[in-house]
Design an enzyme around this catalytic site. Structure first.
Site, PDB file in Angstrom:
ATOM      1  N   LYS A  38      -2.142   1.718   9.505  1.00 13.35           N
ATOM      2  CA  LYS A  38      -2.532   0.674   8.556  1.00 13.35           C
ATOM      3  C   LYS A  38      -1.354  -0.206   8.185  1.00 13.35           C
ATOM      4  O   LYS A  38      -0.225   0.264   8.136  1.00 13.35           O
ATOM      5  CB  LYS A  38      -3.068   1.312   7.269  1.00 13.35           C
ATOM      6  N   GLY A  43      -8.704  -6.739   4.181  1.00 17.19           N
ATOM      7  CA  GLY A  43      -9.727  -7.259   5.092  1.00 17.19           C
ATOM      8  C   GLY A  43      -9.774  -6.529   6.427  1.00 17.19           C
ATOM      9  O   GLY A  43     -10.238  -7.079   7.419  1.00 17.19           O
ATOM     10  N   LYS A  46       0.797  -1.226   0.000  1.00 22.27           N
ATOM     11  CA  LYS A  46       0.000   0.000   0.000  1.00 22.27           C
ATOM     12  C   LYS A  46       0.832   1.281   0.000  1.00 22.27           C
ATOM     13  O   LYS A  46       0.418   2.275  -0.593  1.00 22.27           O
ATOM     14  CB  LYS A  46      -0.951  -0.001   1.188  1.00 22.27           C
ATOM     15  N   LYS A 100     -17.724  -5.077   3.548  1.00 24.87           N
ATOM     16  CA  LYS A 100     -18.932  -4.578   2.895  1.00 24.87           C
ATOM     17  C   LYS A 100     -20.097  -5.551   3.045  1.00 24.87           C
ATOM     18  O   LYS A 100     -19.913  -6.760   2.938  1.00 24.87           O
ATOM     19  CB  LYS A 100     -18.648  -4.369   1.403  1.00 24.87           C
ATOM     20  N   ARG A 108      -8.321  -7.535  -8.910  1.00 21.46           N
ATOM     21  CA  ARG A 108      -9.069  -8.773  -9.163  1.00 21.46           C
ATOM     22  C   ARG A 108     -10.531  -8.407  -9.428  1.00 21.46           C
ATOM     23  O   ARG A 108     -10.928  -7.261  -9.289  1.00 21.46           O
ATOM     24  CB  ARG A 108      -9.012  -9.654  -7.919  1.00 21.46           C
ATOM     25  N   GLU A 142     -10.405   1.929  -5.212  1.00 20.52           N
ATOM     26  CA  GLU A 142     -11.237   2.345  -4.085  1.00 20.52           C
ATOM     27  C   GLU A 142     -10.858   3.757  -3.651  1.00 20.52           C
ATOM     28  O   GLU A 142      -9.669   4.089  -3.570  1.00 20.52           O
ATOM     29  CB  GLU A 142     -11.052   1.382  -2.906  1.00 20.52           C
ATOM     30  N   LYS A 192      -4.427  10.018   7.671  1.00 19.33           N
ATOM     31  CA  LYS A 192      -5.379  10.859   8.385  1.00 19.33           C
ATOM     32  C   LYS A 192      -6.695  10.073   8.453  1.00 19.33           C
ATOM     33  O   LYS A 192      -7.112   9.477   7.459  1.00 19.33           O
ATOM     34  CB  LYS A 192      -5.567  12.161   7.601  1.00 19.33           C
TER      35      LYS A 192
HETATM   36  P1  ADP Z   1      -8.404  -3.158   3.757  1.00 21.11           P
HETATM   37  O1  ADP Z   1      -7.523  -3.305   2.561  1.00 21.11           O
HETATM   38  O2  ADP Z   1      -7.843  -3.767   4.993  1.00 21.11           O
HETATM   39  O3  ADP Z   1      -9.818  -3.563   3.488  1.00 21.11           O
HETATM   40  P2  ADP Z   1      -8.891  -0.353   3.204  1.00 21.11           P
HETATM   41  O4  ADP Z   1      -7.752   0.597   3.115  1.00 21.11           O
HETATM   42  O5  ADP Z   1      -9.486  -0.810   1.919  1.00 21.11           O
HETATM   43  O6  ADP Z   1      -8.441  -1.603   4.086  1.00 21.11           O
HETATM   44  O7  ADP Z   1     -10.037   0.280   4.106  1.00 21.11           O
HETATM   45  C1  ADP Z   1     -11.181  -0.441   4.466  1.00 21.11           C
HETATM   46  C2  ADP Z   1     -12.206   0.477   5.089  1.00 21.11           C
HETATM   47  O8  ADP Z   1     -11.663   1.136   6.256  1.00 21.11           O
HETATM   48  C3  ADP Z   1     -12.683   1.614   4.209  1.00 21.11           C
HETATM   49  O9  ADP Z   1     -13.713   1.238   3.350  1.00 21.11           O
HETATM   50  C4  ADP Z   1     -13.132   2.635   5.243  1.00 21.11           C
HETATM   51  O10 ADP Z   1     -14.403   2.286   5.759  1.00 21.11           O
HETATM   52  C5  ADP Z   1     -12.122   2.477   6.351  1.00 21.11           C
HETATM   53  N1  ADP Z   1     -10.973   3.399   6.186  1.00 21.11           N
HETATM   54  C6  ADP Z   1      -9.806   3.114   5.587  1.00 21.11           C
HETATM   55  N2  ADP Z   1      -8.982   4.183   5.598  1.00 21.11           N
HETATM   56  C7  ADP Z   1      -9.641   5.178   6.200  1.00 21.11           C
HETATM   57  C8  ADP Z   1      -9.327   6.547   6.527  1.00 21.11           C
HETATM   58  N3  ADP Z   1      -8.147   7.080   6.232  1.00 21.11           N
HETATM   59  N4  ADP Z   1     -10.265   7.287   7.158  1.00 21.11           N
HETATM   60  C9  ADP Z   1     -11.467   6.751   7.483  1.00 21.11           C
HETATM   61  N5  ADP Z   1     -11.814   5.483   7.220  1.00 21.11           N
HETATM   62  C10 ADP Z   1     -10.933   4.689   6.578  1.00 21.11           C
END
Ligand code: ADP
Length: 508
Positions: free
Chosen positions: A160, A166, A118, A239, A294, A277, A203
């Protein structure tokens, strides 16, 4: 490039069936694979041939690269579709598939590598002019390094995992004194889940929407954006309900976010179907979150509003053919909603449920699509994810789609184990959802109120009728009527009447 004719479908459940159907519609043969737990699954019967992989645990079956390659070899497949989950985003798997002279129906391994880390993906997107969520673009070595970065961004911040997925390895940090313990927790969770402990900071955006853009890119370098999906109804970052289009996206915003997604796919050297996304703030700003390299679970809502079969296009792209999509920026037509029907108990904190599906009657009728993998008689186990089926509806407007989803959810009958059906019905009736006032914190805010009572008259009536019928059949099976015995014969007639009665009652 020689065109392939037979495809190994390296997955299970609804997505395996979905891909097999697409292969057949494209005039291709499909070979299924299955674990011992999936012997009786629909995808096994739907395929032209099926290869057993081994025991139920994914490591012995759907995650076992040598077994999958051997299955493709022995059945003379020339291509492999990974579906989603399992090995679909593992670059070494793509390398192994390609080394075995098979066409991988998906992106090049390099694109998966580029977007899988990432922080590297964030740097690449920044360079391509795609707005990213404010934060660091390199992994943080220690909490000492994290502290000034967090202060610069301003709390709350989100830790993160660089290898994330997930929702794992993610920690919300509301104030500085929480940073140290959150850093260690995120790092060890990431290490455990992904074998890589690197974490970075973003953030934390307050009440954003999760909006994602579907793209298709062909071998000629043509990238097409198929608009956005709204995926804000999430539980623990997973989701549950998706829609297309998003009520928050105007045509002008759609153009901008689609351009950003197209640029992102170009910068990744992408080919095949992929999803970019974004988080969309209440003020209308959008930021790149990650790219899923994917096919996604929620692809059908896009298919319904754009009239494109994404899986068939994937097969064509992999065969070196150009996209069948013509013309300039595409416009969505009508509105689509998807509910993930899972074997989870919404009235018990979505606890995963296991057991045999005793009876299943999917909804039908205008505008309804059921992408299922589980049938009556199948057992839902803890070996795999709890998805039973995706229920997708289309309507001319969002209002029509909402009514249709309600109607379809009420028609659905599943007996044998708890499912998320009642939860979905309640969301469809919830006023804020109906008005489209959703964001990623929706369920945290309204979930408890939504699930306060654990029964629902619309669902309990048909369920009770089927449960009574099944109990009666069990009793009848335990005491089969002897032909000479008048009393048993009468009982059997009674069972038949009960069956007719129950049927009549559900369809009233
Ligand atoms: P993963 O790859 O673990 O699924 P993502 O980066 O796709 O993680 O984020 C999953 C969900 O987490 C997003 O859809 C959102 O709801 C929340 N999220 C992720 N990053 C942020 C952020 N910077 N601020 C607020 N919510 C976030």
């Amino acid at each position: 490039m020689s065109a392939f004719k037979r495809v190994l479908v390296a997955n299970r459940g609804e997505i395996a069936l979905r891909i097999i159907r697409a292969c057949h519609e494209e005039g291709l043969e499909a070979v299924a694979v299955y674990s011992e737990a999936d012997r009786l699954s629909a995808h096994v019967r739907a395929a032209d041939a099926a290869v057993p992989l081994g025991a139920a645990p994914a490591s012995e079956s759907y995650l076992n690269i040598p077994k999958l390659i051997a299955a493709a070899r022995t059945t003379h497949c020339q291509a492999l579709h990974p579906g989603y989950g399992f090995l679909s985003e593992r670059a070494p798997f793509v390398d192994a598939v390609t080394a075995a002279d098979l066409v991988f129906v998906g992106p090049p391994a390099e694109a998966i590598r580029a977007m899988g880390d990432k922080t590297a993906a964030r740097r690449r997107m920044q360079a391509a002019g795609v707005p990213i969520v404010p934060g660091t673009t390199k992994p943080l070595g220690s909490v000492v390094e994290a502290r000034p970065e967090a202060a610069r961004l301003g709390y709350p911040v989100l830790l993160k995992a660089a290898a994330g997925g997930g929702g794992k390895g993610m920690r919300l940090v509301r104030e500085e004194r929480e940073l140290g313990s959150a850093f260690e927790a995120a790092r060890s969770e990431a290490l455990k889940a992904f074998g890589a402990g690197e974490v970075y900071l973003e953030k934390y955006l307050e009440r954003p929407r999760h909006v994602e853009v579907q793209i298709l890119a062909d071998a000629n370098g043509r990238v097409v954006a198929l608009g956005e999906r709204e995926c804000s109804i999430q539980r623990r970052h997973q989701k549950l309900i998706e829609e297309a289009p998003s009520v928050a996206v105007t045509p002008a915003l759609r153009r901008r976010i689609s351009d950003a997604a197209t640029a992102a796919a170009g910068a990744a050297g992408y080919r095949s179907a992929g999803t970019i996304e974004f988080l969309l703030t209440p003020g209308g700003e959008f930021y790149f979150l990650e790219m899923n390299t994917r096919l996604q679970v929620e692809h059908p809502v896009t298919e319904l509003v754009y009239g494109v079969d994404i899986v068939r296009e994937q097969l064509r792209i992999a065969n070196g053919l150009p996209l069948r999509i013509h013309g300039g920026p595409l416009q969505p037509r009508g509105h689509a909603i998807e509910c993930r029907i899972t074997a989870e108990d919404p009235f018990n904190d979505f606890l995963p449920a296991t057991g045999v599906v005793r009876y299943l009657r999917p909804p039908t009728g205008p505008g309804v699509r059921w992408d299922g993998g589980v049938e009556a008689g199948n057992e839902v186990t803890l070996f795999y994810d709890p998805l039973i089926a995706k229920l997708i509806v289309w309507g001319e407007t969002r209002e029509v789609a909402l009514h249709r989803m309600r109607r379809a959810l009420r028609e659905l009958v599943i007996v044998g184990l708890p499912t998320s059906q009642a939860f979905h019905l309640r969301v469809m009736d919830e006023p804020r959802f109906r008005r489209g006032e959703v964001d990623t914190t929706y369920l945290e805010r309204v979930g408890a109120e939504l699930l306060a009572q654990d029964s629902r008259p619309e669902l309990t009536r048909p369920l009770a009728a089927v449960a009574a019928l099944l109990a009666e059949e069990r009793r009848a099976a335990a005491h089969p009527p002897a032909p000479s015995d008048g009393r048993s014969a009468r009982e059997s007639a009674w069972v038949q009447t009960a069956r007719r009665e129950s049927l009549r009652r559900w369809t009233e």
